[in-house]
Design a protein around this motif. Structure first.
Motif, PDB file in Angstrom:
ATOM      1  N   VAL A  87      -0.532   6.953  -9.153  1.00 17.26           N
ATOM      2  CA  VAL A  87      -2.038   7.636  -9.355  1.00 17.26           C
ATOM      3  C   VAL A  87      -2.823   6.076  -9.120  1.00 17.26           C
ATOM      4  O   VAL A  87      -2.629   5.135  -9.928  1.00 17.26           O
ATOM      5  N   LEU A  88      -3.758   6.365  -8.196  1.00 16.78           N
ATOM      6  CA  LEU A  88      -4.442   5.197  -7.862  1.00 16.78           C
ATOM      7  C   LEU A  88      -6.233   5.420  -8.269  1.00 16.78           C
ATOM      8  O   LEU A  88      -6.279   6.532  -8.023  1.00 16.78           O
ATOM      9  N   VAL A  89      -6.825   4.467  -8.198  1.00 12.37           N
ATOM     10  CA  VAL A  89      -8.394   4.625  -8.372  1.00 12.37           C
ATOM     11  C   VAL A  89      -8.996   4.058  -7.059  1.00 12.37           C
ATOM     12  O   VAL A  89      -8.640   2.852  -6.648  1.00 12.37           O
ATOM     13  N   GLY A  90      -9.886   4.877  -6.456  1.00  6.68           N
ATOM     14  CA  GLY A  90     -10.364   4.311  -5.244  1.00  6.68           C
ATOM     15  C   GLY A  90     -10.763   5.227  -4.303  1.00  6.68           C
ATOM     16  O   GLY A  90     -11.204   6.327  -4.578  1.00  6.68           O
ATOM     17  N   ARG A  91     -11.096   4.798  -3.089  1.00  2.68           N
ATOM     18  CA  ARG A  91     -11.308   5.809  -2.115  1.00  2.68           C
ATOM     19  C   ARG A  91     -10.001   6.164  -1.327  1.00  2.68           C
ATOM     20  O   ARG A  91      -9.065   5.461  -0.921  1.00  2.68           O
ATOM     21  N   PRO A  92      -9.676   7.600  -1.405  1.00  2.00           N
ATOM     22  CA  PRO A  92      -8.762   8.248  -0.788  1.00  2.00           C
ATOM     23  C   PRO A  92      -7.906   7.441   0.531  1.00  2.00           C
ATOM     24  O   PRO A  92      -6.825   7.006   0.333  1.00  2.00           O
ATOM     25  N   GLU A  93      -8.902   7.632   1.379  1.00  2.00           N
ATOM     26  CA  GLU A  93      -8.343   7.019   2.768  1.00  2.00           C
ATOM     27  C   GLU A  93      -7.729   5.500   2.717  1.00  2.00           C
ATOM     28  O   GLU A  93      -6.664   5.347   3.022  1.00  2.00           O
ATOM     29  N   SER A  94      -8.586   4.645   1.919  1.00  2.00           N
ATOM     30  CA  SER A  94      -8.242   3.261   2.151  1.00  2.00           C
ATOM     31  C   SER A  94      -6.988   3.148   1.011  1.00  2.00           C
ATOM     32  O   SER A  94      -5.723   2.392   1.414  1.00  2.00           O
ATOM     33  N   GLU A  95      -6.810   3.664  -0.114  1.00  2.00           N
ATOM     34  CA  GLU A  95      -5.706   3.613  -1.003  1.00  2.00           C
ATOM     35  C   GLU A  95      -4.237   4.122  -0.452  1.00  2.00           C
ATOM     36  O   GLU A  95      -3.473   3.465  -0.362  1.00  2.00           O
ATOM     37  N   ILE A  96      -4.589   5.267   0.413  1.00  2.00           N
ATOM     38  CA  ILE A  96      -3.332   5.836   0.962  1.00  2.00           C
ATOM     39  C   ILE A  96      -2.904   4.919   2.260  1.00  2.00           C
ATOM     40  O   ILE A  96      -1.753   4.377   2.193  1.00  2.00           O
ATOM     41  N   HIS A  97      -3.693   4.323   2.836  1.00  2.00           N
ATOM     42  CA  HIS A  97      -3.320   3.276   3.997  1.00  2.00           C
ATOM     43  C   HIS A  97      -2.990   2.143   3.398  1.00  2.00           C
ATOM     44  O   HIS A  97      -1.608   1.801   3.804  1.00  2.00           O
ATOM     45  N   ARG A  98      -3.230   1.475   2.126  1.00  2.00           N
ATOM     46  CA  ARG A  98      -2.886   0.472   1.532  1.00  2.00           C
ATOM     47  C   ARG A  98      -1.393   0.589   1.110  1.00  2.00           C
ATOM     48  O   ARG A  98      -0.423  -0.051   1.296  1.00  2.00           O
ATOM     49  N   LEU A  99      -1.233   1.681   0.480  1.00  2.00           N
ATOM     50  CA  LEU A  99       0.220   2.291  -0.246  1.00  2.00           C
ATOM     51  C   LEU A  99       1.008   2.517   1.054  1.00  2.00           C
ATOM     52  O   LEU A  99       2.358   1.906   0.739  1.00  2.00           O
ATOM     53  N   ALA A 100       0.801   3.037   1.912  1.00  2.00           N
ATOM     54  CA  ALA A 100       1.839   3.333   3.226  1.00  2.00           C
ATOM     55  C   ALA A 100       2.217   1.905   3.842  1.00  2.00           C
ATOM     56  O   ALA A 100       3.211   1.902   3.837  1.00  2.00           O
ATOM     57  N   LYS A 101       1.436   0.943   3.870  1.00  2.00           N
ATOM     58  CA  LYS A 101       1.887  -0.405   4.357  1.00  2.00           C
ATOM     59  C   LYS A 101       2.896  -0.836   3.438  1.00  2.00           C
ATOM     60  O   LYS A 101       3.769  -1.534   3.754  1.00  2.00           O
ATOM     61  N   GLU A 102       2.080  -0.998   2.044  1.00  2.00           N
ATOM     62  CA  GLU A 102       3.032  -1.827   0.906  1.00  2.00           C
ATOM     63  C   GLU A 102       4.390  -1.159   1.015  1.00  2.00           C
ATOM     64  O   GLU A 102       5.353  -1.760   0.655  1.00  2.00           O
ATOM     65  N   TYR A 103       4.416   0.211   1.071  1.00  2.00           N
ATOM     66  CA  TYR A 103       5.759   0.813   0.763  1.00  2.00           C
ATOM     67  C   TYR A 103       6.569   1.309   2.260  1.00  2.00           C
ATOM     68  O   TYR A 103       7.890   1.404   2.127  1.00  2.00           O
ATOM     69  N   GLY A 104       6.124   0.570   3.237  1.00  2.00           N
ATOM     70  CA  GLY A 104       6.848   0.849   4.610  1.00  2.00           C
ATOM     71  C   GLY A 104       7.110   2.314   4.730  1.00  2.00           C
ATOM     72  O   GLY A 104       8.002   2.352   5.383  1.00  2.00           O
ATOM     73  N   THR A 105       6.000   3.097   4.669  1.00  2.00           N
ATOM     74  CA  THR A 105       5.942   4.574   4.840  1.00  2.00           C
ATOM     75  C   THR A 105       6.154   4.823   6.254  1.00  2.00           C
ATOM     76  O   THR A 105       5.484   3.956   7.157  1.00  2.00           O
ATOM     77  N   ASP A 106       7.024   5.766   6.696  1.00  2.00           N
ATOM     78  CA  ASP A 106       7.102   5.991   8.083  1.00  2.00           C
ATOM     79  C   ASP A 106       6.375   7.566   8.277  1.00  2.00           C
ATOM     80  O   ASP A 106       6.148   7.730   9.684  1.00  2.00           O
ATOM     81  N   LEU A 107       5.975   8.262   7.210  1.00  2.00           N
ATOM     82  CA  LEU A 107       5.290   9.280   7.615  1.00  2.00           C
ATOM     83  C   LEU A 107       4.501   9.599   6.371  1.00  2.00           C
ATOM     84  O   LEU A 107       4.785   9.880   5.227  1.00  2.00           O
ATOM     85  N   ILE A 108       3.021   9.766   6.651  1.00  2.00           N
ATOM     86  CA  ILE A 108       2.064  10.459   5.801  1.00  2.00           C
ATOM     87  C   ILE A 108       1.803  11.659   5.858  1.00  2.00           C
ATOM     88  O   ILE A 108       1.921  12.251   6.852  1.00  2.00           O
ATOM     89  N   VAL A 109       1.879  12.518   4.935  1.00  2.00           N
ATOM     90  CA  VAL A 109       1.610  13.950   4.734  1.00  2.00           C
ATOM     91  C   VAL A 109       0.375  14.276   3.839  1.00  2.00           C
ATOM     92  O   VAL A 109       0.412  13.965   2.867  1.00  2.00           O
ATOM     93  N   VAL A 110      -0.551  14.887   4.622  1.00  2.00           N
ATOM     94  CA  VAL A 110      -1.955  15.274   4.074  1.00  2.00           C
ATOM     95  C   VAL A 110      -2.006  16.816   4.327  1.00  2.00           C
ATOM     96  O   VAL A 110      -1.575  17.428   5.333  1.00  2.00           O
ATOM     97  N   GLY A 111      -3.017  17.515   3.623  1.00  2.00           N
ATOM     98  CA  GLY A 111      -3.347  18.564   3.956  1.00  2.00           C
ATOM     99  C   GLY A 111      -4.619  18.912   4.874  1.00  2.00           C
ATOM    100  O   GLY A 111      -5.355  17.850   4.828  1.00  2.00           O
TER     101      GLY A 111
END
Ligand code: AMP
Length: 144
Positions: A87-111
């Motif tokens: 759970v993070l506080v901030g702007r969804p788009e930027s936080e999701i991007h930041r986390l994806a980079k930090e975790y080395g994510t290869d697929l982001i899933v959204v609705g």
């Protein structure tokens, strides 16, 4: 080798979340991928525009707590361990991007509501996540 290994599944706390999670769980199973679940709480200060002199810390804490509890419930249902619930506080788009980079994510899933025309121009979260993502993004269609 599986195409996807690390998935980041972003959920709001509406009835959309299980739709997104059901699809993500299927993909995770097929690929043997690990899921990290994320919800971004928007800073309450934004909603009030900072005009009213009020201590919003408690309200922010309550929102944060409610989000953690909800993620925990989904975590139990979908077998996502506590360490993978964020759970993070901030702007969804930027936080999701930041986390994806930090975790080395290869697929982001959204609705996505698959909005058209002006609403699309104004932008949805799915749209915002797609732009600037450094990995694949799956927009799970939500029927309106
Ligand atoms: P929206 O564009 O706000 O209707 O949201 C579309 C999708 O974006 C949702 O189904 C979620 O996957 C994601 N999303 C929206 N808000 C948040 C949030 N605060 N935290 C994480 N993901 C979100």
């Amino acid at each position: 080798m599986a195409v996807y290994q690390k998935m980041l599944v972003a959920i709001d706390l509406t009835e959309e979340a299980p739709v997104v999670l059901d699809k993500a769980a299927e993909i995770s199973k097929a690929h043997g991928a690990q899921i990290t679940l994320v919800h971004v709480v928007e800073p309450v200060g934004y909603a009030y525009g900072g005009d009213i002199p009020m201590d919003l810390t408690e309200l922010q804490d309550q929102l944060d707590k409610a989000a953690r509890e909800q993620l925990q419930k989904y975590g139990e249902k979908y077998g996502i361990p506590a360490d993978n619930q964020v759970v993070l506080v901030g702007r969804p788009e930027s936080e999701i991007h930041r986390l994806a980079k930090e975790y080395g994510t290869d697929l982001i899933v959204v609705g996505s509501h698959g909005r058209k025309g002006l609403q699309l121009l104004l932008g949805s979260t799915a749209n915002g996540v797609l732009h600037g993502a450094v990995c694949d993004v799956l927009a799970v269609r939500i029927e309106n």
